[in-house]
Design a protein around this motif. Structure first.
Motif, short mmCIF file in Angstrom:
data_model
loop_
_atom_site.label_atom_id
_atom_site.label_comp_id
_atom_site.label_asym_id
_atom_site.label_seq_id
_atom_site.Cartn_x
_atom_site.Cartn_y
_atom_site.Cartn_z
N VAL A 169 0.84 -1.21 0.00
CA VAL A 169 0.00 0.00 0.00
C VAL A 169 0.87 1.25 0.00
CG1 VAL A 169 -1.66 1.34 1.35
CG2 VAL A 169 -1.98 -1.13 1.07
N ARG A 170 1.96 1.24 0.79
CA ARG A 170 2.87 2.40 0.83
C ARG A 170 3.53 2.62 -0.53
NH1 ARG A 170 4.52 0.79 6.24
NH2 ARG A 170 6.31 -0.28 5.35
N LYS A 171 3.97 1.54 -1.14
CA LYS A 171 4.62 1.65 -2.46
C LYS A 171 3.66 2.27 -3.48
CE LYS A 171 8.08 -2.08 -2.56
NZ LYS A 171 9.19 -1.35 -3.20
N PHE A 172 2.44 1.77 -3.49
CA PHE A 172 1.46 2.29 -4.45
C PHE A 172 1.19 3.77 -4.22
CE2 PHE A 172 -0.90 -0.67 -7.29
CZ PHE A 172 -0.03 -1.74 -7.19
N SER A 173 1.03 4.16 -2.97
CA SER A 173 0.72 5.56 -2.67
C SER A 173 1.83 6.49 -3.15
CB SER A 173 0.51 5.73 -1.16
OG SER A 173 0.23 7.07 -0.85
N SER A 174 3.10 6.11 -2.93
CA SER A 174 4.21 6.99 -3.28
C SER A 174 4.59 6.90 -4.75
CB SER A 174 5.43 6.67 -2.41
OG SER A 174 5.87 5.33 -2.64
N HIS A 175 4.40 5.73 -5.38
CA HIS A 175 4.85 5.54 -6.75
C HIS A 175 3.75 5.79 -7.79
CE1 HIS A 175 8.11 3.62 -4.62
NE2 HIS A 175 8.75 3.33 -5.74
N ILE A 176 2.51 5.52 -7.43
CA ILE A 176 1.40 5.61 -8.39
C ILE A 176 0.41 6.70 -8.01
CG2 ILE A 176 -0.57 4.33 -9.37
CD1 ILE A 176 1.07 1.79 -9.14
N GLY A 177 0.26 6.95 -6.71
CA GLY A 177 -0.71 7.95 -6.27
C GLY A 177 -2.07 7.38 -5.96
N LEU A 178 -2.21 6.07 -6.10
CA LEU A 178 -3.44 5.35 -5.77
C LEU A 178 -3.08 4.16 -4.90
CD1 LEU A 178 -5.06 5.11 -9.33
CD2 LEU A 178 -5.68 6.75 -7.55
N SER A 179 -4.03 3.69 -4.10
CA SER A 179 -3.83 2.45 -3.37
C SER A 179 -4.03 1.27 -4.32
CB SER A 179 -4.81 2.35 -2.20
OG SER A 179 -6.14 2.16 -2.72
N PRO A 180 -3.56 0.07 -3.98
CA PRO A 180 -3.84 -1.10 -4.84
C PRO A 180 -5.33 -1.30 -5.05
CG PRO A 180 -2.21 -1.66 -3.16
CD PRO A 180 -2.72 -0.29 -2.83
#
Length: 271
Positions: free
Chosen positions: A191-202
């Motif tokens: 979830v942290r990776k998605f928030s910082s890298h994509i801007g959305l949660s999985p």
């Protein structure tokens, strides 16, 4: 509306999904259109007339000639002020990170001018693309620009890339726990990776991808029942389908069907 799709250079294919153009005369352009979230951030260059954006508060905002549209989590209402001539750079869900000069999460539902992202270089590339004589020239200009920006590129996050691919392959039907298990990563870390890298949660990206797959079936298939469509796309039931549909489009499936659906899919990223 006339639209064309173009493939990116191999060196950018892991980050850029496609380039595309959208053109019409004033007579062919709808008065207002809902852009539906699709999980992809886009650089947008209006070499025709400007567009207006209508936020939820009922006001109207003139969009810049050149900007990045951040991740959308809700319907985004736009209206042309005249002739549409637009060049889009559509990134993969995790593709814009190497070019981001500030946190991607801060760009959510926002049109970010290019000078805020790239300084004077952003202003210069915007002017070059607006005054280019052809789509091929615009593609060459933006590819040279993006490749220069990649000089200090971060290493690719293989786990993130793999998880995004899993979501796309499954049309967003897997839970976050299933995604964590399949890609051998702790749920909280994912979830942290998605928030910082994509801007959305999985979960947000999965819901977005599933709805996009459903919209395309609604447009391209002979759908006999919305209930069947909901189950076919692995929604729990029709109520779940309608809830997600309204979250991203602002309308029920029946209200959205027809020309509204066709125009919204034209404005979103292509397969």
């Amino acid at each position: 509306m006339n639209h064309q799709i173009f493939e990116p250079n191999n060196d950018l294919a892991s980050l850029v999904k496609c380039y595309w153009t959208l053109e019409s005369s004033k007579e062919d352009t709808p008065e207002r259109n809902t852009i539906v979230p699709d999980g992809c951030m886009k650089l947008i260059f209006h070499y025709g007339d400007l567009y207006k954006h209508y936020p939820e508060d009922g006001s109207s905002i003139s969009l810049p000639k050149c900007f990045l549209i951040g991740q959308l989590t809700k319907p985004y209402e736009v209206e042309p002020t005249g002739k549409t001539s637009t060049f889009f750079v559509c990134f993969h869900p995790n593709g814009f990170l190497p070019f981001a000069s500030f946190p991607i999460k801060e760009m959510e539902n926002t049109a970010v001018p290019l000078d805020k992202l790239f300084g004077n270089e952003g202003i210069e590339i915007g002017q070059e693309i607006l005054t280019a004589n052809s789509t091929s020239e615009r593609i060459n200009l933006i590819e040279d620009f993006l490749l220069r920006q990649l000089a200090d590129n971060k290493n690719v996050d293989n786990i993130l890339e793999s998880t995004v691919e899993t979501i796309l392959t499954a049309n967003g039907s897997l839970s976050v726990d299933e995604l964590s298990k399949q890609n051998n990563i702790n749920r909280r870390q994912l979830v942290r990776k998605f928030s910082s890298h994509i801007g959305l949660s999985p979960k947000q990206l999965s819901k977005t991808i599933r709805l996009q797959a459903t919209l395309k079936k609604l447009l391209n298939s002979d759908v006999s029942s919305l209930t069947d469509l909901a189950y076919e796309n692995e929604y729990y039931d029709q109520a779940h389908f309608i809830k997600d549909f309204k979250e991203f489009t602002g309308l029920t499936p029946k209200e959205f069907y027809g020309d509204h659906l066709k125009m919204s899919l034209i404005f979103d990223s292509k397969d």
